[in-house]
Scaffold this motif. Structure first.
Motif, PDB file in Angstrom:
ATOM      1  N   GLU A 170       0.825  -1.206   0.000  1.00  0.00           N
ATOM      2  CA  GLU A 170       0.000   0.000   0.000  1.00  0.00           C
ATOM      3  C   GLU A 170       0.862   1.260   0.000  1.00  0.00           C
ATOM      4  O   GLU A 170       0.546   2.250  -0.682  1.00  0.00           O
ATOM      5  CB  GLU A 170      -0.930  -0.012   1.213  1.00  0.00           C
ATOM      6  N   THR A 173       2.385   1.684  -3.470  1.00  0.00           N
ATOM      7  CA  THR A 173       1.330   2.088  -4.399  1.00  0.00           C
ATOM      8  C   THR A 173       0.994   3.560  -4.239  1.00  0.00           C
ATOM      9  O   THR A 173       0.767   4.266  -5.233  1.00  0.00           O
ATOM     10  CB  THR A 173       0.071   1.227  -4.171  1.00  0.00           C
ATOM     11  N   GLU A 174       0.993   4.045  -3.010  1.00  0.00           N
ATOM     12  CA  GLU A 174       0.675   5.457  -2.777  1.00  0.00           C
ATOM     13  C   GLU A 174       1.736   6.349  -3.398  1.00  0.00           C
ATOM     14  O   GLU A 174       1.419   7.385  -3.998  1.00  0.00           O
ATOM     15  CB  GLU A 174       0.533   5.736  -1.286  1.00  0.00           C
ATOM     16  N   ASN A 177       1.241   6.190  -7.249  1.00  0.00           N
ATOM     17  CA  ASN A 177       0.052   6.936  -7.664  1.00  0.00           C
ATOM     18  C   ASN A 177       0.239   8.446  -7.544  1.00  0.00           C
ATOM     19  O   ASN A 177      -0.470   9.226  -8.191  1.00  0.00           O
ATOM     20  CB  ASN A 177      -1.166   6.508  -6.852  1.00  0.00           C
ATOM     21  N   THR A 181       7.167   7.466 -10.118  1.00  0.00           N
ATOM     22  CA  THR A 181       7.067   6.125 -10.716  1.00  0.00           C
ATOM     23  C   THR A 181       8.396   5.399 -10.814  1.00  0.00           C
ATOM     24  O   THR A 181       8.460   4.318 -11.406  1.00  0.00           O
ATOM     25  CB  THR A 181       6.452   6.233 -12.125  1.00  0.00           C
ATOM     26  N   PHE A 208       1.681  -2.018 -10.905  1.00  0.00           N
ATOM     27  CA  PHE A 208       1.674  -0.684 -11.503  1.00  0.00           C
ATOM     28  C   PHE A 208       2.243  -0.708 -12.923  1.00  0.00           C
ATOM     29  O   PHE A 208       2.218   0.301 -13.624  1.00  0.00           O
ATOM     30  CB  PHE A 208       2.489   0.283 -10.632  1.00  0.00           C
TER      31      PHE A 208
END
Length: 335
Positions: A170, A173-174, A177, A181, A208
């Motif tokens: 998580e 991913t945060e 997002n 990247t 991702f």
């Protein structure tokens, strides 16, 4: 003869044997007598479960950790000892280091002190094979083993841990997002927890669309005291791998990353975002203050001790208690 042997010969559960040995009134008289007959027949002398047999417990818990100078382990030991003392228990602490043979020796040593249970602080006690973990299984046949931040499926072993895989997934991913990247991941442990954090990072990168997650994870072999070496480590990474975000397996590596940014004249968080793990005291001792994952250590230690107290009183307790971590945002990230 162990409590497992007694449970098999008497045809009852281990928990029932524990209740009998602790003098619990939640056992039917016929069942109690069956267990006591087996104990007498085989001349079993209980160790940790001696209270109900007139061999009074020493009210002492053994605690093992690899390195008490580690910030995570030191804080965990503090919380555990405070909670044990509040419940009438004393503790014996041994620092084992990371060598498997030495860990085995210390586990045997602390067992010889007639402790009621043993707490293993940190995930480095759990290996990757049954052979590496056999020493824990052997000792668990005599006393309950409590694992902090690791899990293993053995009888009489109870685990309390943060879901490091999901939490790191998580967190990564945060960052992705948020538009960063190209993060890199720094870690310095290949323990149970370390492996799960690494897997969480790699999985998040893959989902991702980044298939190079494993190649963007870098293992640091130095100690957390060596901040200058962390700087050199990152300089070498930067020569081959571009990055605008750093996620680390602990706050010490993250602080070293912030120092690297300052030495390279990189603005944090505008040019480089940094996320640590553990949400330790270090997070507020740097400028800018460090964004870090709170693995809910105080909650973990409270649950561990409550599980331990339940086991020692003969109650059925959960074999595994898992908690989710959360990202605490501070000045080293802008998302």
């Amino acid at each position: 003869m162990t409590i497992y042997d007694i449970s098999k010969k008497a045809g009852v559960s281990i928990a029932t044997v524990s209740r009998v040995l602790n003098g619990s009134d939640k056992v039917r008289p016929a069942t109690r007598q069956k267990v006591l007959d087996i104990i007498e027949q085989y001349d079993y002398t209980p160790n940790a479960y001696a209270r109900g047999m007139g061999l009074h417990s020493l009210q002492t818990i053994g605690i093992l950790c690899a390195d008490s100078s580690d910030i995570f382990m030191a804080k965990a030991i503090y919380y555990i000892e405070q909670e044990l003392q509040a419940n009438g228990y004393e503790s014996l602490l041994c620092c084992t280091g990371y060598n498997l043979d030495i860990k085995k020796n210390y586990l045997d040593l602390i067992l010889s002190k007639k402790v009621d249970s043993i707490i293993l602080v940190g995930s480095n006690f759990i290996g990757t094979t049954d052979e590496e973990n056999k020493y824990i299984k052997d000792v668990s046949e005599q006393v309950p083993i409590m694992l902090l931040n690791a899990a293993i499926d053995y009888p009489n072993v109870y685990s309390t841990l943060c879901d490091d895989y999901a939490t790191m997934y998580e967190t990564t991913t945060e960052m992705l997002n948020a538009g960063i990247t190209d993060p890199v991941y720094l870690y310095n442990a290949k323990s149970y927890s370390g492996r799960h954090k690494l897997d969480g990072f790699v999985a998040a990168m893959k989902d991702f669309g980044r298939t190079d997650g494993a190649e963007r994870a870098f293992y640091y072999t130095g100690t957390f005291h060596q901040m200058d070496e962390i700087n050199t480590f990152l300089q070498n990474i930067a020569k081959k791998t571009a990055f605008h975000g750093i996620i680390t397996s602990n706050d010490s590596l993250a602080i070293g990353s912030v120092k690297y940014a300052l030495r390279e004249n990189l603005s944090v968080p505008d040019e480089l975002s940094v996320i640590g793990y553990d949400n330790s005291i270090l997070t507020t001792l740097c400028t800018p203050e460090l964004t870090s994952v709170d693995n809910r250590l105080e909650t973990l230690t409270h649950q561990l001790v409550q599980t331990l107290l339940g086991v020692l009183s003969g109650r059925e307790m959960p074999k595994k208690s898992i908690f989710s971590g959360r990202l605490v945002k501070r000045g080293t990230t802008s998302f």
